[in-house]
Write a protein that holds these residues in place. Sequence first.
Motif, mmCIF file in Angstrom:
data_model
loop_
_atom_site.group_PDB
_atom_site.id
_atom_site.type_symbol
_atom_site.label_atom_id
_atom_site.label_comp_id
_atom_site.label_asym_id
_atom_site.label_seq_id
_atom_site.Cartn_x
_atom_site.Cartn_y
_atom_site.Cartn_z
ATOM 1 N N ARG A 135 0.852 -1.181 0.000
ATOM 2 C CA ARG A 135 0.000 0.000 0.000
ATOM 3 C C ARG A 135 0.892 1.236 0.000
ATOM 4 O O ARG A 135 2.084 1.146 0.325
ATOM 5 N N ALA A 136 0.317 2.361 -0.361
ATOM 6 C CA ALA A 136 1.065 3.611 -0.279
ATOM 7 C C ALA A 136 1.475 3.864 1.165
ATOM 8 O O ALA A 136 0.797 3.417 2.106
ATOM 9 N N PRO A 137 2.589 4.561 1.384
ATOM 10 C CA PRO A 137 3.017 4.843 2.759
ATOM 11 C C PRO A 137 1.932 5.514 3.588
ATOM 12 O O PRO A 137 1.113 6.290 3.079
ATOM 13 N N VAL A 138 1.914 5.187 4.872
ATOM 14 C CA VAL A 138 0.934 5.754 5.807
ATOM 15 C C VAL A 138 1.030 7.279 5.784
ATOM 16 O O VAL A 138 2.129 7.847 5.777
ATOM 17 N N GLU A 139 -0.106 7.952 5.769
ATOM 18 C CA GLU A 139 -0.132 9.409 5.657
ATOM 19 C C GLU A 139 -0.553 10.116 6.939
ATOM 20 O O GLU A 139 -0.336 11.318 7.080
ATOM 21 N N GLN A 140 -1.147 9.384 7.880
ATOM 22 C CA GLN A 140 -1.593 10.012 9.122
ATOM 23 C C GLN A 140 -1.848 8.938 10.179
ATOM 24 O O GLN A 140 -2.046 7.766 9.855
ATOM 25 N N ALA A 141 -1.851 9.380 11.423
ATOM 26 C CA ALA A 141 -2.030 8.446 12.535
ATOM 27 C C ALA A 141 -3.377 7.739 12.472
ATOM 28 O O ALA A 141 -3.502 6.581 12.893
ATOM 29 N N GLU A 142 -4.404 8.421 11.939
ATOM 30 C CA GLU A 142 -5.747 7.834 11.894
ATOM 31 C C GLU A 142 -5.818 6.596 11.021
ATOM 32 O O GLU A 142 -6.798 5.850 11.066
ATOM 33 N N GLN A 143 -4.799 6.357 10.202
ATOM 34 C CA GLN A 143 -4.775 5.132 9.404
ATOM 35 C C GLN A 143 -4.303 3.927 10.216
ATOM 36 O O GLN A 143 -4.372 2.803 9.728
ATOM 37 N N MET A 144 -3.849 4.150 11.443
ATOM 38 C CA MET A 144 -3.372 3.048 12.276
ATOM 39 C C MET A 144 -4.210 2.845 13.535
ATOM 40 O O MET A 144 -4.115 1.782 14.155
ATOM 41 N N ALA A 145 -5.008 3.816 13.921
ATOM 42 C CA ALA A 145 -5.829 3.663 15.133
ATOM 43 C C ALA A 145 -7.043 4.569 15.063
ATOM 44 O O ALA A 145 -6.923 5.762 14.762
ATOM 45 N N ARG A 146 -8.215 3.981 15.336
ATOM 46 C CA ARG A 146 -9.453 4.741 15.438
ATOM 47 C C ARG A 146 -10.289 4.133 16.548
ATOM 48 O O ARG A 146 -10.572 2.933 16.540
ATOM 49 N N GLY A 147 -10.674 4.958 17.507
ATOM 50 C CA GLY A 147 -11.481 4.465 18.612
ATOM 51 C C GLY A 147 -10.764 3.380 19.383
ATOM 52 O O GLY A 147 -9.642 3.580 19.868
ATOM 53 N N LEU A 148 -11.393 2.218 19.479
ATOM 54 C CA LEU A 148 -10.835 1.096 20.235
ATOM 55 C C LEU A 148 -10.174 0.061 19.332
ATOM 56 O O LEU A 148 -9.845 -1.037 19.778
ATOM 57 N N VAL A 149 -9.966 0.413 18.072
ATOM 58 C CA VAL A 149 -9.406 -0.522 17.087
ATOM 59 C C VAL A 149 -8.087 0.026 16.575
ATOM 60 O O VAL A 149 -7.959 1.216 16.259
ATOM 61 N N VAL A 150 -7.117 -0.868 16.489
ATOM 62 C CA VAL A 150 -5.773 -0.467 16.073
ATOM 63 C C VAL A 150 -5.264 -1.462 15.044
ATOM 64 O O VAL A 150 -5.593 -2.659 15.097
ATOM 65 N N LEU A 151 -4.486 -0.974 14.079
ATOM 66 C CA LEU A 151 -3.883 -1.830 13.059
ATOM 67 C C LEU A 151 -2.396 -1.984 13.324
ATOM 68 O O LEU A 151 -1.745 -1.057 13.830
ATOM 69 N N LEU A 152 -1.869 -3.133 12.931
ATOM 70 C CA LEU A 152 -0.481 -3.461 13.266
ATOM 71 C C LEU A 152 0.122 -4.310 12.149
ATOM 72 O O LEU A 152 -0.565 -5.115 11.518
ATOM 73 N N GLY A 153 1.415 -4.150 11.887
ATOM 74 C CA GLY A 153 2.107 -4.966 10.903
ATOM 75 C C GLY A 153 1.588 -4.722 9.504
ATOM 76 O O GLY A 153 1.267 -3.603 9.113
ATOM 77 N N ASP A 154 1.486 -5.800 8.711
ATOM 78 C CA ASP A 154 1.064 -5.667 7.317
ATOM 79 C C ASP A 154 -0.349 -5.137 7.174
ATOM 80 O O ASP A 154 -0.708 -4.591 6.131
ATOM 81 N N ALA A 155 -1.188 -5.312 8.171
ATOM 82 C CA ALA A 155 -2.529 -4.744 8.106
ATOM 83 C C ALA A 155 -2.477 -3.223 8.117
ATOM 84 O O ALA A 155 -3.344 -2.554 7.547
ATOM 85 N N ALA A 156 -1.452 -2.667 8.746
ATOM 86 C CA ALA A 156 -1.315 -1.222 8.866
ATOM 87 C C ALA A 156 -0.440 -0.617 7.775
ATOM 88 O O ALA A 156 -0.752 0.431 7.217
ATOM 89 N N HIS A 157 0.686 -1.274 7.469
ATOM 90 C CA HIS A 157 1.681 -0.669 6.572
ATOM 91 C C HIS A 157 2.421 -1.737 5.766
ATOM 92 O O HIS A 157 3.628 -1.897 5.918
ATOM 93 N N PRO A 158 1.710 -2.479 4.923
ATOM 94 C CA PRO A 158 2.406 -3.483 4.113
ATOM 95 C C PRO A 158 3.463 -2.806 3.249
ATOM 96 O O PRO A 158 3.239 -1.726 2.703
ATOM 97 N N MET A 159 4.604 -3.455 3.126
ATOM 98 C CA MET A 159 5.719 -2.826 2.421
ATOM 99 C C MET A 159 6.436 -3.815 1.535
ATOM 100 O O MET A 159 6.346 -5.032 1.725
ATOM 101 N N ARG A 160 7.152 -3.295 0.586
ATOM 102 C CA ARG A 160 7.971 -4.125 -0.287
ATOM 103 C C ARG A 160 9.184 -4.611 0.499
ATOM 104 O O ARG A 160 9.618 -3.945 1.437
ATOM 105 N N PRO A 161 9.760 -5.738 0.095
ATOM 106 C CA PRO A 161 10.797 -6.364 0.935
ATOM 107 C C PRO A 161 12.203 -5.825 0.731
ATOM 108 O O PRO A 161 13.168 -6.432 1.172
ATOM 109 N N PHE A 162 12.349 -4.661 0.094
ATOM 110 C CA PHE A 162 13.667 -4.188 -0.309
ATOM 111 C C PHE A 162 14.453 -3.511 0.808
ATOM 112 O O PHE A 162 15.556 -3.018 0.579
ATOM 113 N N LEU A 163 13.894 -3.468 2.001
ATOM 114 C CA LEU A 163 14.632 -3.027 3.181
ATOM 115 C C LEU A 163 14.621 -4.113 4.251
ATOM 116 O O LEU A 163 15.157 -3.914 5.340
ATOM 117 N N ALA A 164 14.009 -5.253 3.949
ATOM 118 C CA ALA A 164 13.961 -6.418 4.849
ATOM 119 C C ALA A 164 13.419 -6.037 6.225
ATOM 120 O O ALA A 164 13.988 -6.402 7.249
#
Length: 413
Positions: A295-324
């Motif tokens: 996905r495109a890089p995260v643009e704001q905190a609200e893309q990782m947490a809203r209310g009582l729900v939080v995203l983590l790992g690939d659900a939050a910021h899937p990335m290409r493996p070129f930095l391992a």
Amino acid sequence: MAAQSVVMSALDVLVAGGGIGGVASALAAARAGCAVRLYERAPMFSEVGAGIQLGPNATRILQAWGLGDALHAVAAFPERLRVRNASSGGTLGVLPLGKHMQARYGAPYATIHRADIHGLLVRALAQQADVHVNLDQALAGFSDDGRAVTVTVGHNNNTRVEGDVLIGADGLWSSVRQQLLADGPPRMTGYLAYRAMLRQSALPERLRSTEVTAWLGRRLHVIQYPVRCGEWMNVVVIMQGASPEDAQSWDQGAHAEDLQRVMGNTCAPLRELISAAPDASVNEYAWRLWALADRAPVEQAEQMARGLVVLLGDAAHPMRPFLAQGAGMAIEDAAGLAHALTMDAVDVPTRLRRYALARWQRCARVQSRSIRNGQIFHSTGLVRLGRDMSIKFLGARLLDVPWLYSHSGGAPR
């Protein structure tokens, strides 16, 4: 000896997803004093996958969780990273790892089979009190009324479970993310990854290696490194190509002949390494294939947490493996979230927002750097010549990543 868990007001934490990020977040939350219930759609944990690299930013956290000895029992710890020209075979640059990384960053650089790091975390989680792992239980949906979050799980979607926090750690195709953000499916990157595991004792001596080696070519690159205490070698070939029909599967069979045709213009040692995987007469699909999505890089905190729900790992910021750093960022997320959950002076939504505020810019930077690295790794023409000259001239100064490896992921060091 493992560090003692933090004492805090107990929260009921629900975790969707039992991969590395899900188990790491469950472990971190349990160590922070939370009651944890984890839901994984698969009927059992299995050895799907291949090798991953863990930089000091991730292994430092594992050490803080008391898992340093367990890591040393199953991982490999290469002495150096060597970058080579895929066409000529010549060395472009070397980055010392091993003792150098330990001395500089206080933690090692490890290479490990995905199943081994996952198993290590699962065993550690099993030792925590008030943790319930529920396999073969997919999460169908959730509701957040501001006081509690309720999830629906089970084969017939007939079981409702209430908690104080929901962690969406259900990977690239996260259902929690889709309900929370409704931002559509991941994007296909145009890269394909072929991977194989080779037993080192079955290889000719000249092909065995205790190093991480990155072969940079035209529109492709190859990464090889030892896993399982050096007994096996993980090999990944990443090239540009059309996605297979089943884009969501990252464990499809791949014919070696397709790969060998693409490797025709590379140097003899690299072609020999690629040919060392079992041929079709032994195993038609010794090579496994998956299409890379992000996905495109995260643009704001609200893309990782809203209310009582939080995203983590690939659900939050899937990335290409070129930095391992896919697994590393998930482990950092887990540590940062656990730290936020201990902030008893503020309400739970504020704790989750503080986690997101501490994480989103770093994750976006890693995502952006991974995209750029892919462009550099696969460059052609004058850009490729400039890349090679820069690595030769700057060597370790270019290959080291202090801003990445010295970080603690939003949790206190």
